[in-house]
Design a protein around this motif. Sequence first.
Motif, PDB file in Angstrom:
ATOM      1  N   ASP A 102      -5.001   8.393   3.819  1.00 14.56           N
ATOM      2  CA  ASP A 102      -5.662   7.191   3.292  1.00 14.56           C
ATOM      3  C   ASP A 102      -7.078   7.038   3.839  1.00 14.56           C
ATOM      4  O   ASP A 102      -7.974   6.547   3.135  1.00 14.56           O
ATOM      5  CB  ASP A 102      -4.830   5.963   3.635  1.00 14.56           C
ATOM      6  CG  ASP A 102      -3.472   5.992   2.957  1.00 14.56           C
ATOM      7  OD1 ASP A 102      -3.342   6.713   1.933  1.00 14.56           O
ATOM      8  OD2 ASP A 102      -2.542   5.308   3.451  1.00 14.56           O
ATOM      9  N   ASN A 140     -14.213   7.304  -1.414  1.00 15.10           N
ATOM     10  CA  ASN A 140     -14.585   6.245  -2.364  1.00 15.10           C
ATOM     11  C   ASN A 140     -15.883   5.572  -1.960  1.00 15.10           C
ATOM     12  O   ASN A 140     -16.739   5.270  -2.816  1.00 15.10           O
ATOM     13  CB  ASN A 140     -13.454   5.221  -2.460  1.00 15.10           C
ATOM     14  CG  ASN A 140     -12.209   5.805  -3.092  1.00 15.10           C
ATOM     15  OD1 ASN A 140     -12.276   6.766  -3.886  1.00 15.10           O
ATOM     16  ND2 ASN A 140     -11.045   5.237  -2.775  1.00 15.10           N
ATOM     17  N   GLU A 158     -10.440   2.793  11.289  1.00 14.69           N
ATOM     18  CA  GLU A 158     -11.618   2.546  10.461  1.00 14.69           C
ATOM     19  C   GLU A 158     -12.852   2.258  11.332  1.00 14.69           C
ATOM     20  O   GLU A 158     -13.952   2.764  11.058  1.00 14.69           O
ATOM     21  CB  GLU A 158     -11.366   1.384   9.505  1.00 14.69           C
ATOM     22  CG  GLU A 158     -10.368   1.689   8.399  1.00 14.69           C
ATOM     23  CD  GLU A 158      -8.927   1.665   8.900  1.00 14.69           C
ATOM     24  OE1 GLU A 158      -8.714   1.202  10.063  1.00 14.69           O
ATOM     25  OE2 GLU A 158      -8.024   2.096   8.158  1.00 14.69           O
ATOM     26  N   SER A 205     -10.373   6.585   1.422  1.00 20.67           N
ATOM     27  CA  SER A 205     -11.278   5.429   1.490  1.00 20.67           C
ATOM     28  C   SER A 205     -12.710   5.865   1.803  1.00 20.67           C
ATOM     29  O   SER A 205     -13.673   5.309   1.250  1.00 20.67           O
ATOM     30  CB  SER A 205     -10.787   4.434   2.541  1.00 20.67           C
ATOM     31  OG  SER A 205     -10.764   5.044   3.826  1.00 20.67           O
TER      32      SER A 205
END
Length: 473
Positions: free
Chosen positions: A341, A348, A267, A345
């Motif tokens: 994933d 979103n 991330e 994310s």
Amino acid sequence: MASDWLGSVVSINCGLTLGVYQGEVSSVDRASQTISLRDPYHNGIRCPLPEVTFSAMDIKEMKFLNIQNAVNKPGSGLGAATEATVGPAGHHCQTNRSAHPHVTSSSSHASTAPFTILRRAPTGSSNSRGAAQATSRKNCVRNGGPMRPKDDECFGDGTDEDLDTDFDFEGNLALFDKAAVFSKIDGTNSHSSRAQHHSTQAEQKPLSYRHDENILEGKPVIYRQITVPQHGGKEYCTDSGLVVPSVPYELHKRLLAAAERWGLSLERRLETIGVCSSQMALTLLGGPNRLTPKNDHQRPTVVLLCGPHIQGAQGISCGRHLTNHEVEVILFLPNFVKMQDSVTSEVNLYSRTSVKQVASIKDLPASPVDLVINCLDCHENPLLREQSWYQAAADWANQNRAPVLSIDPPVSEQHQTVEAKWILSLGLPLPFAERESKVYLCDIGIPKMVFQEVGIRYHSPFGCKFVIPLHPV
């Protein structure tokens, strides 16, 4: 009494309006208070009239340049000429000076310029002349008359030097010792030993430095500051000349895994890549020349082509930062049943920017856009090129005629599906094939000791930037 001045040469100043007249006194009328001049000169120019008469009211000042009675007295070769000055109030002052007897007769007045009497005393009479000037000055003050003008006192008399004597060039040239001067220039004779003595003193004298010089000696620049255990087969260099070697994808993958173990998570890496790639995209779009409030009606348009993998997540992060800088972004992402994933994310978070997202090529603009960002390819799955959505997106990018920026593309021996004008690598470059694409390198924040952990001796080539261009060596 008035007849005594007949034949004298006088200069009459009648002020700024009438000017100055010079001539020989022809008549003086005490009753009418007039004086007449024969063969007069007006301001240095011969008058056409043979005689001019002046009233006492018009006369500001009158000087006697030559008194007829004094000049005509018999004597030796030198005569005593008396110069008298009469002011408006009638005050009279006389000074006696030694003068040459070159007095022009009245018959020659018609063919000569105004009278100019040069006074030059014999050599050795400077003391007597100074005493005479002091005496005359005292007499003028004692008689109540005005003092002589300063210019007349300074320039009226001649100098004592003999100006007719020529300068002796040969005598002064003989004083110049050319042999000694040339021996000093050539360093011959005793000058060589003297030069050695001066050089020894110069070596002992401490050096003085300018304001822009370093006191400490600089070390030689080492341009190869990065070494890798496995070479990718190609080298690049920065604008400053530092050599940046390429690494194979396996070593690059190990480097990212080591950084993730030490806390540089996926991330955090996606966020860093999104910021750096968006900065590069903003520069390519025109930077401050394009993105200004005055150009709000001409907002640049960028199309993001992303796949269902980490490279696609990097592109979505870049698009989110571009929208925050008033760039119109269109995201192309097909409808997949299952995505990673990280991609979910990022999608979103991207959806909160209220920008356009399409899943079909038909929804993309048909006219050329300002920039296309390609994130379709994946390092782990090269078979994506065979799918229909990938080929349709690649065909659209090639037909749109917009410049393409590829973020972290894989190395492939096959021909590049989407022709990219710029390529952005992460951390260290991969050995890309020779093509017209320009390679850039992005700093994703990997610490120096993480490089050492995988066997890479690393020194940052970025300097003050986060994205730098690389040139093939």
